[in-house]
Write an enzyme that holds these catalytic residues in place. Structure first.
Site, PDB file in Angstrom:
ATOM      1  N   GLY A  11       1.984   0.048   6.352  1.00  0.00           N
ATOM      2  CA  GLY A  11       2.077   0.996   5.240  1.00  0.00           C
ATOM      3  C   GLY A  11       2.048   2.432   5.736  1.00  0.00           C
ATOM      4  O   GLY A  11       1.430   2.717   6.768  1.00  0.00           O
ATOM      5  N   LYS A  76       7.081  -5.460   6.809  1.00  0.00           N
ATOM      6  CA  LYS A  76       7.700  -6.791   6.691  1.00  0.00           C
ATOM      7  C   LYS A  76       8.350  -7.180   8.022  1.00  0.00           C
ATOM      8  O   LYS A  76       8.849  -6.324   8.749  1.00  0.00           O
ATOM      9  CB  LYS A  76       8.771  -6.770   5.608  1.00  0.00           C
ATOM     10  CG  LYS A  76       8.201  -6.497   4.232  1.00  0.00           C
ATOM     11  CD  LYS A  76       9.250  -6.610   3.162  1.00  0.00           C
ATOM     12  CE  LYS A  76      10.031  -5.346   3.044  1.00  0.00           C
ATOM     13  NZ  LYS A  76      10.915  -5.328   1.880  1.00  0.00           N
ATOM     14  N   ASP A 118      -3.918  -2.923  11.863  1.00  0.00           N
ATOM     15  CA  ASP A 118      -4.304  -4.152  12.564  1.00  0.00           C
ATOM     16  C   ASP A 118      -3.101  -5.061  12.830  1.00  0.00           C
ATOM     17  O   ASP A 118      -2.930  -5.559  13.947  1.00  0.00           O
ATOM     18  CB  ASP A 118      -5.368  -4.885  11.729  1.00  0.00           C
ATOM     19  CG  ASP A 118      -6.076  -5.939  12.550  1.00  0.00           C
ATOM     20  OD1 ASP A 118      -6.597  -5.599  13.614  1.00  0.00           O
ATOM     21  OD2 ASP A 118      -6.082  -7.106  12.127  1.00  0.00           O
ATOM     22  N   GLY A 119      -2.258  -5.249  11.814  1.00  0.00           N
ATOM     23  CA  GLY A 119      -1.080  -6.120  11.960  1.00  0.00           C
ATOM     24  C   GLY A 119      -0.163  -5.604  13.059  1.00  0.00           C
ATOM     25  O   GLY A 119       0.301  -6.372  13.910  1.00  0.00           O
ATOM     26  N   THR A 140      -4.642   3.684   9.350  1.00  0.00           N
ATOM     27  CA  THR A 140      -4.835   3.008   8.065  1.00  0.00           C
ATOM     28  C   THR A 140      -5.602   3.916   7.121  1.00  0.00           C
ATOM     29  O   THR A 140      -6.517   4.624   7.544  1.00  0.00           O
ATOM     30  CB  THR A 140      -5.603   1.674   8.213  1.00  0.00           C
ATOM     31  OG1 THR A 140      -6.024   1.259   6.909  1.00  0.00           O
ATOM     32  CG2 THR A 140      -6.838   1.773   9.083  1.00  0.00           C
ATOM     33  N   ASP A 142      -7.290   2.547   4.881  1.00  0.00           N
ATOM     34  CA  ASP A 142      -8.381   1.671   4.426  1.00  0.00           C
ATOM     35  C   ASP A 142      -9.672   1.819   5.238  1.00  0.00           C
ATOM     36  O   ASP A 142     -10.710   1.327   4.824  1.00  0.00           O
ATOM     37  CB  ASP A 142      -7.930   0.199   4.506  1.00  0.00           C
ATOM     38  CG  ASP A 142      -6.667  -0.071   3.704  1.00  0.00           C
ATOM     39  OD1 ASP A 142      -6.432   0.650   2.721  1.00  0.00           O
ATOM     40  OD2 ASP A 142      -5.916  -0.991   4.067  1.00  0.00           O
ATOM     41  N   ARG A 177     -15.240   7.383 -23.686  1.00  0.00           N
ATOM     42  CA  ARG A 177     -14.601   6.154 -23.206  1.00  0.00           C
ATOM     43  C   ARG A 177     -15.193   5.644 -21.891  1.00  0.00           C
ATOM     44  O   ARG A 177     -15.855   6.389 -21.174  1.00  0.00           O
ATOM     45  CB  ARG A 177     -13.117   6.409 -22.955  1.00  0.00           C
ATOM     46  CG  ARG A 177     -12.276   6.372 -24.200  1.00  0.00           C
ATOM     47  CD  ARG A 177     -10.845   6.741 -23.880  1.00  0.00           C
ATOM     48  NE  ARG A 177     -10.001   6.533 -25.041  1.00  0.00           N
ATOM     49  CZ  ARG A 177      -8.818   7.101 -25.205  1.00  0.00           C
ATOM     50  NH1 ARG A 177      -8.335   7.900 -24.297  1.00  0.00           N
ATOM     51  NH2 ARG A 177      -8.118   6.850 -26.297  1.00  0.00           N
ATOM     52  N   ARG A 291      -1.515   7.282  -0.834  1.00  0.00           N
ATOM     53  CA  ARG A 291      -0.882   7.319   0.488  1.00  0.00           C
ATOM     54  C   ARG A 291       0.142   8.439   0.619  1.00  0.00           C
ATOM     55  O   ARG A 291       0.672   8.665   1.698  1.00  0.00           O
ATOM     56  CB  ARG A 291      -0.171   5.991   0.764  1.00  0.00           C
ATOM     57  CG  ARG A 291      -1.120   4.876   0.955  1.00  0.00           C
ATOM     58  CD  ARG A 291      -0.583   3.681   1.702  1.00  0.00           C
ATOM     59  NE  ARG A 291       0.821   3.437   1.669  1.00  0.00           N
ATOM     60  CZ  ARG A 291       1.349   2.215   1.539  1.00  0.00           C
ATOM     61  NH1 ARG A 291       0.554   1.169   1.370  1.00  0.00           N
ATOM     62  NH2 ARG A 291       2.642   2.040   1.580  1.00  0.00           N
TER      63      ARG A 291
HETATM   64  O1  F6P Z   1      -3.288  -1.052   4.069  1.00  0.00           O
HETATM   65  C1  F6P Z   1      -2.884   0.037   3.324  1.00  0.00           C
HETATM   66  C2  F6P Z   1      -2.583  -0.350   1.901  1.00  0.00           C
HETATM   67  O2  F6P Z   1      -2.252   0.820   1.210  1.00  0.00           O
HETATM   68  C3  F6P Z   1      -3.682  -1.129   1.197  1.00  0.00           C
HETATM   69  O3  F6P Z   1      -4.728  -0.297   0.785  1.00  0.00           O
HETATM   70  C4  F6P Z   1      -2.908  -1.783   0.090  1.00  0.00           C
HETATM   71  O4  F6P Z   1      -3.513  -2.976  -0.342  1.00  0.00           O
HETATM   72  C5  F6P Z   1      -1.595  -2.078   0.739  1.00  0.00           C
HETATM   73  O5  F6P Z   1      -1.470  -1.216   1.847  1.00  0.00           O
HETATM   74  C6  F6P Z   1      -0.402  -1.923  -0.171  1.00  0.00           C
HETATM   75  O6  F6P Z   1       0.731  -2.295   0.512  1.00  0.00           O
HETATM   76  P1  F6P Z   1       2.198  -2.079  -0.023  1.00  0.00           P
HETATM   77  O7  F6P Z   1       2.616  -0.697   0.365  1.00  0.00           O
HETATM   78  O8  F6P Z   1       2.986  -3.118   0.674  1.00  0.00           O
HETATM   79  O9  F6P Z   1       2.198  -2.241  -1.500  1.00  0.00           O
END
Ligand code: F6P
Length: 364
Positions: A11, A76, A118-119, A140, A142, A177, A291
């Site tokens: 990502g 991918k 990581d991937g 990342t 995350d 709310r 992002r």
């Molecule tokens: O790992 C980064 C991240 O933004 C995660 O927080 C989220 O779950 C995922 O990628 C979303 O991926 P995509 O861009 O494939 O929707």
């Protein structure tokens, strides 16, 4: 002329361009090095014809504050799982890693810098084991990698999420709310917890601590006096109820292997209603807004440090390693030790204690 190939995988993340620029700037101080970028991670090398971009000073001018990545990215496929369409219309994958390494040799690539999570770094390690001169740069939003104190992009994501909490507080207070704001993070609750503390949320639900909806209800109700009041909850996309499952949908995109997390914020509101909450409730999914856009200064600095270090590792032939921030040093670790060790929130983490001290309910 020696040639280093740079690519961004997984990502996108604020700060990627700042890393690319730093690699090019550092490399330009050496007389005999050229930097090239592969478009969309390794796809640029694997495609016929190849899509490789020369990364010189002109190409990276002023990109340090731009979001995204000028060499594009993908989460991918990849060299070990290249998607191929079967005659019956279904898809399967093939391993093209050996072919790719041969192609890189033919292209005169002396070293590769793989910027990714990581991937992507698992792919780096496998390629290193096959003899490729490769270095990883962790990335990342995350903050779920344990081999580095921090990654660029994460603080920017926290900033964006905090800004969203601030905005929701004013509208929640005006309408009496309850809001559930869903943030990214996959299996780690770091973005959620930081945004909850910084934004003054009432509830924070994270993947590492399955929640009891009755505890959440208790906190929400405590924020109302005779139907007047409001509550803001920050819910991590990977959060789940006790004895329940994470919310996700199957992703049909070819070559996409991750779970597509999302939907827990509306589930929490449904559960609250069933448990007896009669306040007006809305959910917001921040999604990819976290992002996008410009990286904050902290992330630009970290990205620049990672980029300079990565190129210096190429010069020193420190292959099979990943750049790592171990305060106050920018150092490196073995790729094989960096991968598959997630950095998750533990109950004894200082931030958990801070949440509890502030009265932020974690649903326990
Ligand atoms: O790992 C980064 C991240 O933004 C995660 O927080 C989220 O779950 C995922 O990628 C979303 O991926 P995509 O861009 O494939 O929707």
């Amino acid at each position: 002329m020696k040639r280093v190939l740079v690519l961004t995988g997984g990502g996108d993340c604020p700060g990627l361009n700042a890393v690319i620029r730093a690699i090019v700037k550092r490399a330009s101080q050496e007389k005999d090095w050229e930097v090239v970028g592969s478009i969309q991670a390794f796809n640029g090398v694997l495609w016929e014809p190849t899509e490789i971009k020369i990364l010189d000073s002109k190409a990276v001018k002023g990109i340090h504050y731009q979001g995204g990545t000028i060499i594009e990215t993908t989460n991918k496929g990849g060299p070990f799982a290249w998607p191929v369409k079967n005659n019956d219309g279904t898809w399967s994958s093939v391993d093209r890693s050996d072919e790719m390494i041969r192609k890189l040799q033919f292209m005169g690539i002396d070293a590769v810098i793989n910027i990714g999570g990581d991937g992507s770094q698992k792919i780096s390690q496998l390629l290193y084991e096959k003899g490729l001169n490769i270095i990883g740069v962790p990335k990342t939003i995350d903050n779920d990698l344990s081999a580095t104190d921090s990654t660029f992009g994460y603080q920017t994501a926290v900033e964006i999420a905090t800004d969203a909490v601030d905005k929701l507080v004013t509208t929640a207070a005006s309408h009496n709310r309850v809001f559930a704001m869903e943030v990214m993070g996959r299996y780690a609750g770091w973005i959620a917890m930081n945004a909850a503390v910084a934004g003054g949320a009432d509830v924070c639900l994270i993947p590492e601590i399955p929640y009891d909806i009755h505890k959440v209800l208790e906190k929400v109700q405590s924020r109302f006096v005779k139907d007047r009041g409001f509550a803001v909850m920050v819910v991590s996309e990977g959060a789940r109820p006790k004895n329940g499952k994470m919310s996700f949908t199957k992703n049909e995109e070819v070559g996409y292997e991750n779970l597509k997390l999302g939907g827990i914020s509306s589930q929490v509101l449904k559960e609250l209603k069933e448990a007896g909450c009669n306040a007006d409730m809305r959910n917001v999914m921040l999604g990819h807004l976290q992002r996008g856009g410009i990286p904050i200064a902290y992330d630009r600095v970290l990205a620049a440090q990672f980029g300079v270090k990565a190129f210096e590792m190429v010069l020193n032939k420190e292959f099979g390693r990943m750049v790592s921030y171990q305060h106050p040093e920018i150092t490196s670790v073995l790729l094989k030790e960096a991968i598959g060790r997630p950095n998750l929130v533990t109950l004894d983490n200082a931030l958990v204690k801070t949440c509890q001290g502030l009265g932020i309910s974690l649903g326990i």
